[in-house]
Design a protein around this motif. Structure first.
Motif, PDB file in Angstrom:
ATOM      1  N   ASP A 429       0.860  -1.183   0.000  1.00 59.82           N
ATOM      2  CA  ASP A 429       0.000   0.000   0.000  1.00 59.82           C
ATOM      3  C   ASP A 429       0.895   1.231   0.000  1.00 59.82           C
ATOM      4  O   ASP A 429       1.784   1.362   0.852  1.00 59.82           O
ATOM      5  CB  ASP A 429      -0.900   0.032   1.235  1.00 59.82           C
ATOM      6  CG  ASP A 429      -1.856  -1.143   1.283  1.00 59.82           C
ATOM      7  OD1 ASP A 429      -2.423  -1.475   0.237  1.00 59.82           O
ATOM      8  OD2 ASP A 429      -2.035  -1.731   2.375  1.00 59.82           O
ATOM      9  N   GLN A 430       0.647   2.135  -0.937  1.00 60.26           N
ATOM     10  CA  GLN A 430       1.422   3.365  -1.039  1.00 60.26           C
ATOM     11  C   GLN A 430       0.476   4.562  -0.914  1.00 60.26           C
ATOM     12  O   GLN A 430      -0.519   4.644  -1.643  1.00 60.26           O
ATOM     13  CB  GLN A 430       2.161   3.432  -2.375  1.00 60.26           C
ATOM     14  CG  GLN A 430       3.210   2.338  -2.552  1.00 60.26           C
ATOM     15  CD  GLN A 430       3.868   2.383  -3.906  1.00 60.26           C
ATOM     16  OE1 GLN A 430       3.203   2.288  -4.931  1.00 60.26           O
ATOM     17  NE2 GLN A 430       5.186   2.527  -3.922  1.00 60.26           N
ATOM     18  N   GLN A 431       0.805   5.431  -0.002  1.00 57.03           N
ATOM     19  CA  GLN A 431       0.003   6.635   0.208  1.00 57.03           C
ATOM     20  C   GLN A 431       0.891   7.860   0.063  1.00 57.03           C
ATOM     21  O   GLN A 431       1.946   7.958   0.684  1.00 57.03           O
ATOM     22  CB  GLN A 431      -0.633   6.628   1.596  1.00 57.03           C
ATOM     23  CG  GLN A 431      -1.430   7.887   1.909  1.00 57.03           C
ATOM     24  CD  GLN A 431      -2.083   7.820   3.279  1.00 57.03           C
ATOM     25  OE1 GLN A 431      -2.581   6.786   3.680  1.00 57.03           O
ATOM     26  NE2 GLN A 431      -2.058   8.928   3.994  1.00 57.03           N
ATOM     27  N   LYS A 460      -3.080  10.464  -2.914  1.00 59.97           N
ATOM     28  CA  LYS A 460      -3.119   9.365  -3.867  1.00 59.97           C
ATOM     29  C   LYS A 460      -2.835   8.071  -3.127  1.00 59.97           C
ATOM     30  O   LYS A 460      -1.894   7.985  -2.342  1.00 59.97           O
ATOM     31  CB  LYS A 460      -2.079   9.580  -4.972  1.00 59.97           C
ATOM     32  CG  LYS A 460      -1.979   8.441  -5.981  1.00 59.97           C
ATOM     33  CD  LYS A 460      -0.919   8.734  -7.032  1.00 59.97           C
ATOM     34  CE  LYS A 460      -0.788   7.601  -8.037  1.00 59.97           C
ATOM     35  NZ  LYS A 460       0.243   7.895  -9.069  1.00 59.97           N
ATOM     36  N   LEU A 461      -3.672   7.079  -3.367  1.00 60.42           N
ATOM     37  CA  LEU A 461      -3.480   5.743  -2.800  1.00 60.42           C
ATOM     38  C   LEU A 461      -3.290   4.745  -3.935  1.00 60.42           C
ATOM     39  O   LEU A 461      -4.024   4.775  -4.927  1.00 60.42           O
ATOM     40  CB  LEU A 461      -4.690   5.326  -1.962  1.00 60.42           C
ATOM     41  CG  LEU A 461      -4.952   6.075  -0.660  1.00 60.42           C
ATOM     42  CD1 LEU A 461      -6.252   5.598  -0.039  1.00 60.42           C
ATOM     43  CD2 LEU A 461      -3.806   5.867   0.308  1.00 60.42           C
ATOM     44  N   ARG A 462      -2.324   3.867  -3.752  1.00 61.97           N
ATOM     45  CA  ARG A 462      -2.101   2.808  -4.738  1.00 61.97           C
ATOM     46  C   ARG A 462      -1.818   1.503  -3.992  1.00 61.97           C
ATOM     47  O   ARG A 462      -1.048   1.485  -3.024  1.00 61.97           O
ATOM     48  CB  ARG A 462      -0.939   3.147  -5.663  1.00 61.97           C
ATOM     49  CG  ARG A 462      -0.618   2.043  -6.670  1.00 61.97           C
ATOM     50  CD  ARG A 462       0.477   2.429  -7.646  1.00 61.97           C
ATOM     51  NE  ARG A 462       0.845   1.309  -8.501  1.00 61.97           N
ATOM     52  CZ  ARG A 462       0.174   0.915  -9.567  1.00 61.97           C
ATOM     53  NH1 ARG A 462      -0.931   1.559  -9.922  1.00 61.97           N
ATOM     54  NH2 ARG A 462       0.578  -0.120 -10.297  1.00 61.97           N
ATOM     55  N   THR A 463      -2.454   0.427  -4.418  1.00 61.07           N
ATOM     56  CA  THR A 463      -2.258  -0.889  -3.827  1.00 61.07           C
ATOM     57  C   THR A 463      -1.845  -1.874  -4.897  1.00 61.07           C
ATOM     58  O   THR A 463      -2.498  -1.971  -5.941  1.00 61.07           O
ATOM     59  CB  THR A 463      -3.548  -1.381  -3.136  1.00 61.07           C
ATOM     60  OG1 THR A 463      -3.834  -0.540  -2.028  1.00 61.07           O
ATOM     61  CG2 THR A 463      -3.379  -2.803  -2.641  1.00 61.07           C
ATOM     62  N   GLU A 464      -0.761  -2.594  -4.640  1.00 62.06           N
ATOM     63  CA  GLU A 464      -0.289  -3.645  -5.541  1.00 62.06           C
ATOM     64  C   GLU A 464      -0.395  -4.983  -4.808  1.00 62.06           C
ATOM     65  O   GLU A 464       0.299  -5.212  -3.824  1.00 62.06           O
ATOM     66  CB  GLU A 464       1.165  -3.383  -5.957  1.00 62.06           C
ATOM     67  CG  GLU A 464       1.365  -2.066  -6.697  1.00 62.06           C
ATOM     68  CD  GLU A 464       2.824  -1.809  -7.021  1.00 62.06           C
ATOM     69  OE1 GLU A 464       3.645  -2.735  -6.824  1.00 62.06           O
ATOM     70  OE2 GLU A 464       3.146  -0.688  -7.448  1.00 62.06           O
ATOM     71  N   ASN A 465      -1.288  -5.829  -5.263  1.00 59.92           N
ATOM     72  CA  ASN A 465      -1.482  -7.145  -4.661  1.00 59.92           C
ATOM     73  C   ASN A 465      -0.664  -8.159  -5.453  1.00 59.92           C
ATOM     74  O   ASN A 465      -0.980  -8.476  -6.601  1.00 59.92           O
ATOM     75  CB  ASN A 465      -2.969  -7.520  -4.671  1.00 59.92           C
ATOM     76  CG  ASN A 465      -3.252  -8.736  -3.817  1.00 59.92           C
ATOM     77  OD1 ASN A 465      -2.520  -9.716  -3.848  1.00 59.92           O
ATOM     78  ND2 ASN A 465      -4.327  -8.667  -3.043  1.00 59.92           N
ATOM     79  N   ILE A 515     -10.318  -0.185  -2.997  1.00 56.08           N
ATOM     80  CA  ILE A 515      -9.847   0.807  -2.034  1.00 56.08           C
ATOM     81  C   ILE A 515     -11.048   1.525  -1.439  1.00 56.08           C
ATOM     82  O   ILE A 515     -11.964   1.933  -2.163  1.00 56.08           O
ATOM     83  CB  ILE A 515      -8.895   1.819  -2.704  1.00 56.08           C
ATOM     84  CG1 ILE A 515      -7.615   1.106  -3.173  1.00 56.08           C
ATOM     85  CG2 ILE A 515      -8.540   2.950  -1.761  1.00 56.08           C
ATOM     86  CD1 ILE A 515      -6.623   2.012  -3.858  1.00 56.08           C
ATOM     87  N   PHE A 516     -11.044   1.666  -0.128  1.00 53.59           N
ATOM     88  CA  PHE A 516     -12.191   2.253   0.557  1.00 53.59           C
ATOM     89  C   PHE A 516     -12.261   3.764   0.341  1.00 53.59           C
ATOM     90  O   PHE A 516     -11.254   4.439   0.098  1.00 53.59           O
ATOM     91  CB  PHE A 516     -12.107   1.968   2.057  1.00 53.59           C
ATOM     92  CG  PHE A 516     -12.181   0.513   2.406  1.00 53.59           C
ATOM     93  CD1 PHE A 516     -13.397  -0.147   2.434  1.00 53.59           C
ATOM     94  CD2 PHE A 516     -11.033  -0.204   2.698  1.00 53.59           C
ATOM     95  CE1 PHE A 516     -13.466  -1.493   2.757  1.00 53.59           C
ATOM     96  CE2 PHE A 516     -11.092  -1.547   3.021  1.00 53.59           C
ATOM     97  CZ  PHE A 516     -12.315  -2.202   3.048  1.00 53.59           C
ATOM     98  N   ASP A 517     -13.488   4.289   0.474  1.00 51.78           N
ATOM     99  CA  ASP A 517     -13.658   5.733   0.511  1.00 51.78           C
ATOM    100  C   ASP A 517     -12.946   6.287   1.743  1.00 51.78           C
ATOM    101  O   ASP A 517     -12.812   5.590   2.761  1.00 51.78           O
ATOM    102  CB  ASP A 517     -15.144   6.100   0.589  1.00 51.78           C
ATOM    103  CG  ASP A 517     -15.897   5.731  -0.681  1.00 51.78           C
ATOM    104  OD1 ASP A 517     -15.253   5.661  -1.745  1.00 51.78           O
ATOM    105  OD2 ASP A 517     -17.123   5.502  -0.590  1.00 51.78           O
TER     106      ASP A 517
END
Length: 720
Positions: A429-431, A460-465, A515-517
């Motif tokens: 998770d990158q914020q 900005k939020l980014r998630t790499e699974n 990604i949640f609100d």
């Protein structure tokens, strides 16, 4: 336990290190908290180090409830963990600490994301989101509990409040030191040192370190920890100071989910019974942080603060945890065979922050403005590689080995080969967020002040699974306003009221990768600040209501993921009193009534639990009280002090969506010290004086953390 330094050797080394230092007055190391000087309203410490996001205000002028736990209170109670220290403030409630490996607490009923540690600030920098283990209190000058939302300035944190840890800074031009050694219950040995060295007239270094080793009250659980927390101060002329701080810490301790409670019987097993597997070894949590701050005074009324910090943490280890799914848990059939999962964790985080602000004062048309303008940029990378192996369904008639069972009534450790955990969640998770804030407090009359402020955040939020190859991304922005008013009725009484809106990005995703609100909140509070006995006694009385949306809870069937539970509300009453009564009796009183509940009807997607409107939030007591008193006196011409306190914590929900509650408890403590020589003080403390059974927090009936029994400590403190 892993190979480690011997504590006795470390204590001896600390003694040799301190021996050559010249003996100087210990009072030279004192730092005056912000706002204690009500006459000149100075927010500058005697060291010249300002606090970020604060401006030039006395506490009585801030339309917010602020409670300060100072170093003297921490020292006399011998509180060496942050969670223990926060017990002194009734508005703070303990939460699930991931088997004792991170700090987790709620302020005014709201705890935040259960899958990462509770965020707190260190000198205004975000220092609580990583995985560095429970925070030690070594090197802390004070703990500020900033109640109510601070998003209009900080851009982060829960609407219930924020904790800011103010560390001991290098004092320029002075040399002094202390060394402390102590021995406590369960063979716990600890050494601590604090040395301030004047290298030149303009350069000083403050070297702070600790090392601790020993058993705990839990069977087979030992703990080892150390930390090095130096500060360097450089004066560039009379108006400019540069401060560098280092944090280097390590914790080694087995993962411990606590005890099980069947059919509401809290005597199901003894409180010292360990239900994990000693063969798993220790979890290791380590942290390294660097921060650099520059402060420049343009004049008596205008100043500039610039700062940056980098913090890396890493948590690794393997554990054996009770299985929570009823369909896989044998103990609900025979009452003694506890089915367990085996889990492994690699939690890695990096945090980078830069910030800048300018504050000052000017007049327009007879109105005095005190303004604060600033910006910050924050980047947080959170990697969680979580693996597990679960027991099969009880319907499959599995063997004890397949269910990885331990007999809770007669545990035999190492009975089965340790299962190999399989990948469950491997996610980065990158914020990244950038914020701008402005605040103007306007003095309308000698008695009336109004505060206006707002913060703009772009994130900005980014998630790499890495298991599903699903990448998610979200961009958002928001303006968070604040409004406050302060009215001085008399020198003894000041009324205040405030309204704020908050905003916090929900990091991570649900099990599907969504990604949640962001979490949004609204808060209103009003109260009175009291200054009595010529300033010797201060207090704050507060009424508040907080509402927030897009609240998350942990997904029980999918560890590391969350589920949205909708809206929540908290409202309550607080009273905090601190100071000295006639007769030189020091007192501390903190009381809180908290009504925190869900406002939504939610069915967990995995049918783990059902939440109805009005259901209480987990681990939040209705009533909490902490009272303490102490008095100094003399024995044979030597200074001494004796004191004691009592803490009451009410009944709390122990598992979300259930009717399982932790019972209330009352704990007593005593402490004392005596100066046996001019520069040598002996001290002692006893916590849980009457050996009460109590429970610190819970996540499930099968994950209940028992509190420590009666615990005594004796030690000596030498000053130089």
């Amino acid at each position: 336990m892993t190979t480690r330094f011997r504590t006795s050797t470390a204590l001896l080394s600390l003694g040799f290190l301190l021996a050559p230092l010249p003996a100087l007055a210990q009072s030279g190391g004192e730092i005056v908290p912000v706002g204690v000087d009500e006459e000149d309203n100075s927010a500058i410490l005697v060291t010249g180090v300002r606090q970020a996001y604060r401006g030039d205000f006395a506490i009585s002028e801030i339309p917010q409830s602020i409670d300060v736990i100072d170093a003297e209170t921490l020292e006399e109670n011998n509180l060496i963990r942050l969670n223990d220290a926060l017990d002194l403030n009734a508005s703070v409630a303990r939460q699930n600490t991931l088997g004792g490996l991170w700090d987790s607490f709620a302020i005014r009923g709201f705890a935040g994301d259960e899958n990462i540690p509770t965020g707190y600030l260190v000198n205004g920098f975000n220092g609580g989101r990583g995985f560095g283990g429970e925070r030690d209190t070594a090197g802390l000058e004070r703990i500020e509990v900033l109640k109510g939302p601070a998003a209009a300035l900080l851009g982060r944190g829960e609407p219930g409040g924020t904790v800011n840890l103010v560390t001991k800074q290098a004092l320029i031009g002075d040399t002094f030191g202390t060394i402390t050694g102590q021995f406590g219950s369960f063979d716990r040995v600890r050494g601590e040192a604090d040395i301030n060295l004047a290298v030149t007239d303009n350069l000083s270094a403050r070297l702070i370190g600790y090392i601790e080793d020993g058993d705990t009250f839990r069977d087979t659980v030992e703990e080892y920890r150390w930390g090095f927390l130096p500060s360097i101060g450089l004066a560039l002329g009379e108006n400019t100071r540069i401060t560098y701080d280092l944090e280097k810490t390590r914790v080694e301790v087995p993962f411990d989910r606590g005890i099980v409670v069947l059919n509401d019987d809290f005597d199901t097993v003894p409180r010292d019974r360990y239900l994990g597997e000693p063969g798993d070894g220790d979890h290791i949590a380590r942290a390294e942080g660097h921060s650099l701050r520059l402060q420049h005074e343009f004049s008596d009324t205008w100043s500039l603060l610039l700062g940056g910090s980098i913090r890396d943490t890493l948590l690794t280890g393997t554990s054996s945890d009770p299985e929570l799914a009823v369909s896989r848990q044998l103990i609900f059939i025979d009452g003694r065979s506890l089915s367990r999962q085996r889990r492994s964790r690699v939690y890695d985080s990096q945090q980078t922050v830069i910030r800048g602000e300018i504050s000052g004062e000017f007049a327009t048309g007879g109105l005095i403005h005190r303004i604060l303008i600033g910006a910050d940029h924050d980047e947080f990378d959170n990697l969680q590689d979580f693996r597990r192996v679960r027991p099969p369904s009880v319907a499959s008639n599995s063997t004890d080995e397949e269910a990885y069972v331990i007999d809770i009534l007669d545990p035999v450790y190492g009975r089965f080969p340790l299962p190999t955990p399989l990948p469950q969640n491997n996610r980065l998770d990158q914020q990244s967020s950038t914020g701008f804030f402005v605040q103007d407090q306007i003095e309308l009359t000698d008695r009336l002040q109004v505060r206006l402020g707002a913060r703009y955040d772009d994130f900005k939020l980014r998630t790499e699974n890495y298991l599903t190859d699903v990448d998610s991304e979200r961009n958002d922005s928001r303006v968070s306003p604040q409004f406050g008013v302060v009215y001085e009725v008399s020198p003894a009484v000041t009324f205040y009221a405030a309204y704020s809106e908050g905003f916090r990005a929900n990091i991570g995703t649900d099990v599907t990768g969504r990604i949640f609100d962001p979490e949004v909140s609204k808060s209103v509070e009003a109260g009175a600040k009291l200054t009595l006995l010529n300033g010797a006694l201060t207090g704050t009385f507060t009424l508040y209501q907080l509402e927030k949306d897009n609240v998350l809870a942990s997904d029980i069937n999918n560890p590391g993921f969350s589920v949205a539970i909708g809206e929540a509300r908290s409202r309550g009453v607080e009273l905090d009193v601190n100071g000295r009564l006639p007769g030189d009796i020091d007192v501390l009183l903190s009381y809180a009534y908290v009504d925190a509940e869900s406002r939504s009807s939610v069915l967990d997607p995995n049918f783990s639990f059902v939440i109805e409107p009005g259901d209480p939030l987990i681990n939040i007591p209705d009533h909490t009280l902490n009272v303490q008193a102490s008095k100094g006196f003399q024995i044979a011409g030597r200074d001494a002090k004796l004191g004691g306190g009592v803490q009451y914590v009410g009944e709390r929900l122990g598992a979300t969506g259930t009717d399982f509650f932790l019972p209330d408890h009352t704990l007593f403590r005593v402490f004392g010290e005596v100066a046996v020589l001019d520069n040598l003080t002996a001290f002692g403390t006893v916590a849980n004086l009457f050996d009460a059974d109590w429970y610190a927090n819970s996540y499930s009936q099968l994950w209940v953390q028992p509190g420590a029994p009666r615990t005594a400590t004796i030690g000596v403190r030498a000053g130089f």
